[in-house]
Design an enzyme around this catalytic site. Structure first.
Site, PDB file in Angstrom:
ATOM      1  N   GLU A 138      -6.191  14.624 -64.946  1.00 36.90           N
ATOM      2  CA  GLU A 138      -6.442  16.309 -64.748  1.00 36.90           C
ATOM      3  C   GLU A 138      -7.358  16.255 -63.513  1.00 36.90           C
ATOM      4  O   GLU A 138      -8.141  15.193 -63.184  1.00 36.90           O
ATOM      5  CB  GLU A 138      -7.165  16.731 -65.791  1.00 36.90           C
ATOM      6  CG  GLU A 138      -6.073  16.513 -66.941  1.00 36.90           C
ATOM      7  CD  GLU A 138      -6.639  17.446 -68.322  1.00 36.90           C
ATOM      8  OE1 GLU A 138      -7.692  17.986 -68.090  1.00 36.90           O
ATOM      9  OE2 GLU A 138      -5.941  17.326 -69.391  1.00 36.90           O
ATOM     10  N   GLU A 205      -0.635  23.966 -65.702  1.00 36.63           N
ATOM     11  CA  GLU A 205      -0.560  24.514 -67.322  1.00 36.63           C
ATOM     12  C   GLU A 205      -1.350  25.852 -67.168  1.00 36.63           C
ATOM     13  O   GLU A 205      -2.578  26.036 -66.497  1.00 36.63           O
ATOM     14  CB  GLU A 205      -1.245  23.703 -68.010  1.00 36.63           C
ATOM     15  CG  GLU A 205      -1.389  23.789 -69.348  1.00 36.63           C
ATOM     16  CD  GLU A 205      -1.958  23.095 -70.332  1.00 36.63           C
ATOM     17  OE1 GLU A 205      -2.290  23.287 -71.620  1.00 36.63           O
ATOM     18  OE2 GLU A 205      -2.079  21.748 -69.993  1.00 36.63           O
TER      19      GLU A 205
END
Length: 290
Positions: A138, A205
């Site tokens: 991430e 996301e």
């Protein structure tokens, strides 16, 4: 299907065996996007066990061993407590259960942020222990140098921008990202930085749809949406969410089944039959040979 089944006479269980077929590769996933577009969107789902991988494998291009297993499998409050050992063990099971899809494993919180050297050590451990093809991490532009470092040393990387669950304490929750102009610009620039650093795909996301579409157009590698847009180059969901294993799921999840209800009703029937002594019956017991 990517597997056939052979009966193990010692256990009376059917074990999957691979049919002749080649597993997809990271370069093939990367090359799925040509000239800024994909002809057919990529299909990705999470998988945490060998049996789950067997059921999903034939239908997916990518199986993601997500750190979401912390919540789904272990009942943890977030992904933060997930360990390297958890990820390696579950990824190994998914690799054993699949023959077609590219298996990607999440790098857990704290295993890659300190330095690119730490990231390499962690990624190498995960791939060695599991046999997975790639890692996912991430973060945006701040991780670009790490992505390039890993790529140069033979480790493919999938990126992840927008709502990044490992940063939930900084973000203040799981709300959609990209609503402000500054945040929207950062998401697009983060994706560009990761793309230039060599990610073979990027998960987007929890991003408002126009920004997800803009981000998809801004990068040369495929984007995988989750709570983003159908115009992303692929889609991913947590398998247990889309199967209806939980009563409450994020807004962006479509429940394709109600497997949780099926399990509960089935177990209730089993419990009733046990208590009434109607199970096991003649078909499930061994009688003397006369």
């Amino acid at each position: 299907m990517s597997t056939t089944f052979q009966l193990d006479t010692s256990t009376s269980r059917a074990n999957p065996t691979p049919q002749p077929m080649k597993r997809l590769t990271v370069p093939k996933i990367r090359a799925h996007k040509k000239g800024g577009t994909v002809e057919q969107p990529l299909v990705m789902l999470t998988a945490y066990t060998a049996r789950q991988a067997q059921l999903l494998d034939a239908h997916c291009d990518i199986l993601l061993v997500g750190d979401s297993l912390g919540q789904v499998i272990y009942g943890l409050p977030s992904t933060i407590p997930v360990t390297m050992e958890m990820m390696a063990n579950h990824a190994a099971a998914v690799v054993r259960g699949s023959y077609h899809a590219v298996v990607v494993v999440d790098m857990p919180f704290g295993s890659y942020e300190a330095s690119k050297e730490q990231a390499f050590e962690s990624a190498a451990y995960l791939l060695k222990q599991s046999g997975a093809a790639a890692v996912k991490l991430e973060g945006g532009a701040q991780m670009a140098e790490t992505v390039a470092f890993l790529n140069q040393r033979g480790i493919p990387v999938m990126g992840h921008v927008g709502l990044t669950p490992q940063a939930v304490n900084v973000l203040g929750g799981y709300m959609a990202r990209g609503r402000s102009e500054a945040e929207a610009e950062k998401i697009v620039s983060d994706a560009r930085a990761l793309d230039e650093a060599g990610t073979f795909a990027i998960v987007i996301e929890g991003v408002v749809e126009p920004i997800a579409i803009e981000t998809t157009k801004a990068v040369s590698c495929p984007t995988i949406g989750i709570g983003a847009s159908a115009q992303c180059d692929g889609q991913v969901l947590v398998t247990e969410d889309m199967l209806g294993m939980f009563e409450r799921v994020p807004r962006f999840v479509k429940k394709y089944a109600a497997i949780g209800d099926v399990i509960e009703k089935t177990v209730a029937q089993y419990a009733e039959e046990v208590r009434s002594r109607s199970f096991p019956g003649p078909d499930q017991t061994y009688q003397p040979i006369s």
